[in-house]
Design an enzyme around this catalytic site. Structure first.
Site, PDB file in Angstrom:
ATOM      1  N   GLY A 154       2.682   6.300   2.746  1.00 51.72           N
ATOM      2  CA  GLY A 154       3.166   5.251   1.868  1.00 51.72           C
ATOM      3  C   GLY A 154       2.301   5.145   0.628  1.00 51.72           C
ATOM      4  CB  CYS A 155       3.090   4.327  -2.896  1.00 49.60           C
ATOM      5  SG  CYS A 155       4.165   2.889  -2.652  1.00 49.60           S
ATOM      6  CG  ASN A 156       1.739  -0.595  -1.362  1.00 47.25           C
ATOM      7  OD1 ASN A 156       1.403  -0.812  -2.525  1.00 47.25           O
ATOM      8  ND2 ASN A 156       2.916  -0.967  -0.896  1.00 47.25           N
ATOM      9  CB  VAL A 157      -0.579   3.812   3.154  1.00 46.65           C
ATOM     10  CG1 VAL A 157      -1.546   4.439   4.156  1.00 46.65           C
ATOM     11  CG2 VAL A 157       0.333   2.822   3.848  1.00 46.65           C
TER      12      VAL A 157
END
EC number: 1.2.1.38
Length: 369
Positions: A154-157
């Protein structure tokens, strides 16, 4: 190397479009097939007018039958949709490199998947974050060199993991009691029309979502940080309070992360945090982790990350300091959610799996203003 054929499912979405943009000038990967659902039969240029090289490709139905037979298949589909197609492809195209941009194959724990996603776990694929540290001192890129199945983070991850993993592993940031607040561009929510993403709602506004530990990226972040400690993916010591916030920009993530100083953080004879020594150790930890990495840049002292500097680039920017009074470590990470957070690291991982130069066709420079 001869051209390898690539099919992109979900080609009309933001992530699919960004994959295509990066592949448009690739010397080895040749996009031959683009797929969608309601758009099948139309030309791609109608939906991705910024991609003239692919504008005359006709969008085909996104089925395993259409995707089979390609060297590389990239699934840029919503969570829950890629798992079914992937399962069919795995049985019919075992030698095809399949790359999932959705969450369906990221989590190790089936229980964590079912808790946060509410459906049956689709299995775990090789995690597509090449710079991720592992317990043994190597990085995830080694595992990517021998896989045919890649789950892109994930991008936030990606932002939170890059900012914290070296410090948690070194004992400079305590794994429990972590906090991350992220400002997110609206493209991270996908291209589907939703009332809260319209211009009237987002312009001049900022709003949190996925609050109180409910966001689906929480177990993925904890899995990564538990992994660098050699702990159980779902039941290790890591605990993070994670709050993303929508802000009125098209793309980009700015992650502001705080952590209690860890057990290895230096202290004075009086038991106080030795701020200067800790900053030196933080700098050393980041340098050891990312000093040779082309797509992670720790900024010079005093210069802080900003989303505009990463737009269009596959580089994540990092800066850090110590809050002496609160005895906290502060890390700020900026990246482009569609490039470094999705399509760019997907392409990095594909290169590794195919034995290509990891940096091929990936932009270091951003777009400004």
């Amino acid at each position: 190397m001869n051209d390898l054929t690539v099919a992109v499912s979900g080609a009309t979405g933001y992530a699919g479009g960004e994959v295509l943009r990066l592949l448009s000038s690739h010397p080895h990967l040749n996009v031959t097939t683009v797929c969608g659902h309601s758009t099948a039969g139309e030309k791609l240029g109608r939906h991705q007018p910024h991609l003239p090289r692919f504008s005359d490709l006709v969008i085909q139905e996104s089925t395993a039958e259409v995707l089979a037979g390609h060297d590389v298949v990239i699934l840029a589909l919503p969570h829950g949709q890629s798992g079914q197609i992937a399962a069919e492809l795995e049985s019919t195209s075992p030698d095809t490199l399949i790359v999932d941009l959705a969450a369906d194959h990221r989590l190790i724990s089936a229980a964590a998947w079912e808790k946060f996603y509410g459906s049956e776990h689709q299995g775990t694929w090789t995690y597509g974050l090449p710079e991720l540290l592992t317990e043994g001192g190597t990085k995830q890129r080694e595992a990517l060199k021998s896989t045919k199945r890649i789950a892109v983070p994930g991008c936030n991850v990606t932002a939170v993991t890059l900012g914290l993993a070296p410090l948690v592993q070194a004992g400079l940031a305590a794994p429990a009691g972590l906090n991350a607040v992220l400002a997110n561009g609206v493209s991270g929510a996908g291209k589907a029309l939703k009332p809260h993403l319209t211009a009237a709602e987002i312009l001049g506004n900022a709003s949190p979502y996925g609050t109180g530990g409910t966001h689906r990226h929480v177990p993925e972040i904890e899995q990564n940080l538990n992994g660098v400690l050699g702990a159980d993916a779902a039941d290790g010591p890591t605990r993070i309070s994670f709050t993303p916030t929508l802000v009125p920009m098209a793309r980009g993530i700015l992650a502001t992360i705080t952590a209690d100083a860890g057990e290895a953080a230096p202290r004075t004879a009086e038991g106080l945090l030795d701020t200067a020594a800790l900053k030196d150790q933080l700098a050393t930890s980041f340098a050891q982790a990312y000093g040779d990495e082309p797509f992670v840049r720790v900024l010079p002292d005093g210069q802080w990350p900003q989303t505009a500097a990463t737009t269009g680039s596959n580089v994540a920017q990092i800066q850090f300091t110590v809050d002496e009074r609160a005895e906290k470590v502060l890390v700020v990470v900026a990246l482009d959610n569609l490039v470094r957070g999705t399509a760019g690291q997907a392409l990095q991982s594909i290169h590794l799996a195919l034995g290509l130069d990891e940096t091929t066709a990936l932009p270091l420079e951003g777009v400004a203003p």
